[in-house]
Design an enzyme around this catalytic site. Structure first.
Site, PDB file in Angstrom:
ATOM      1  N   HIS A 121       1.976   2.139  -3.418  1.00 55.82           N
ATOM      2  CA  HIS A 121       0.973   2.904  -4.159  1.00 55.82           C
ATOM      3  C   HIS A 121       1.127   4.390  -3.864  1.00 55.82           C
ATOM      4  O   HIS A 121       1.031   5.236  -4.763  1.00 55.82           O
ATOM      5  CB  HIS A 121      -0.437   2.457  -3.770  1.00 55.82           C
TER       6      HIS A 121
ATOM      7  N   GLU B 278       0.825  -1.211   0.000  1.00 54.18           N
ATOM      8  CA  GLU B 278       0.000   0.000   0.000  1.00 54.18           C
ATOM      9  C   GLU B 278       0.861   1.263   0.000  1.00 54.18           C
ATOM     10  O   GLU B 278       0.529   2.251  -0.675  1.00 54.18           O
ATOM     11  CB  GLU B 278      -0.940  -0.015   1.207  1.00 54.18           C
TER      12      GLU B 278
ATOM     13  N   GLU C 119      -0.756  -2.464  -9.839  1.00 52.37           N
ATOM     14  CA  GLU C 119      -0.765  -3.490  -8.797  1.00 52.37           C
ATOM     15  C   GLU C 119       0.509  -4.335  -8.850  1.00 52.37           C
ATOM     16  O   GLU C 119       1.105  -4.650  -7.812  1.00 52.37           O
ATOM     17  CB  GLU C 119      -2.000  -4.396  -8.952  1.00 52.37           C
TER      18      GLU C 119
END
Length: 277
Positions: A114, A111, A190
């Protein structure tokens, strides 16, 4: 009669769509946290979670984001925010209960990747043309149905193709192409976040284990509970509908088996096994 797009002009329409995109960009963190029901927690409320995030941020040279917990048994996590300085990372209670600390750390690293890659900004820009095309498609369709556009005649006085139909067809084609491209970009982001997690922790096998546990855990959750969080699938590390039979071209996450294969290849590149320090 509906508003005629030709009279209004494309510039005001662009302003509207740009305005929506800007609002979405600047409020993405607040909207995502509110939509998921996540609660931002202090270090005193979740010391272990905060410690993990702080350690990973130090490794990645990132400012510490807000930390939140989502009150659901569905195992998952997501990150949001327009920039590393305005970010938030959230994990569900189900994820915290089911995963080992090193697996949770691998998920958090995914995460935070990202966040570091500014994926919210990238996806907002990428979705702009899809938003515009969708808007024009609806206006063109409604205007055509309700007579918003009149037929155009050529120099011989013959009826030509209605302008609303031209705009509608172009908008539909643009939307379809944008839809596929956005999902292709999303799958790539991703994969990039998975690689970022592997490099950040030095242990890709932990993310592999975490992904498998999350996917397995989702299958054990009642459908009613899954429906309650289905709106967050685009944000989650593993969407709740990961077993869908929709073609990969239309998926916003790569198939689980391909993610695991990519992580296994990273492990080999790193000289598996590599243990995070």
């Amino acid at each position: 009669m509906l508003l005629n797009v030709l009279n209004v002009g494309l510039v005001p329409l662009l302003v509207i769509v740009i305005g929506i995109a800007v609002v979405q960009y600047y409020t993405s963190d607040k909207l995502a946290l509110a939509a998921s029901g996540a609660k931002v927690v202090s270090r005193e409320e979740a010391p272990e979670l905060h410690a993990m995030v702080e350690r990973l941020c130090a490794l990645a040279d990132l400012p510490k984001p807000r930390v939140a917990i989502i009150p659901t048994d569905v195992p998952n996590a997501f990150a949001t925010g327009r920039s590393p300085k305005h970010a938030a990372v959230a994990v569900t209670q189900g994820l915290w209960r089911r995963l080992e600390p090193q697996e949770i750390e691998a998920v958090l690293a995914h995460e935070l990747s990202h966040v570091a890659n500014r994926d919210v900004l990238i996806m907002t820009l990428a979705s702009f043309f899809a938003m515009l095309a969708a808007f024009l498609t609806r206006v063109g369709l409604y205007s055509g149905l309700f007579g918003g556009f009149s037929d155009r005649r050529d120099s011989n006085g013959n009826n030509g193709v209605p302008i609303w139909l031209i705009i509608f067809v172009v908008a539909v084609i643009t939307y379809a192409i944008s839809y596929v491209l956005i999902r292709t970009l999303s799958r790539y982001r991703e994969y990039a976040a998975d690689r970022g997690s592997a490099l950040m922790t030095g242990a890709p096998e932990n993310l592999m284990s975490a992904l498998q546990k999350i996917a397995s855990g989702i299958t054990q959750i009642p459908q009613q509970d899954l429906r309650e969080v289905a709106g967050m699938n685009a944000f989650f590390i593993v969407p709740t509908n990961w077993r869908t039979h929709v073609g990969e071209l239309f998926m916003d996450h790569p198939p689980l088996e391909k993610r695991l294969a990519a992580l296994a290849e990273i492990s080999r590149e790193m000289g598996q096994p590599v243990v995070a320090s």
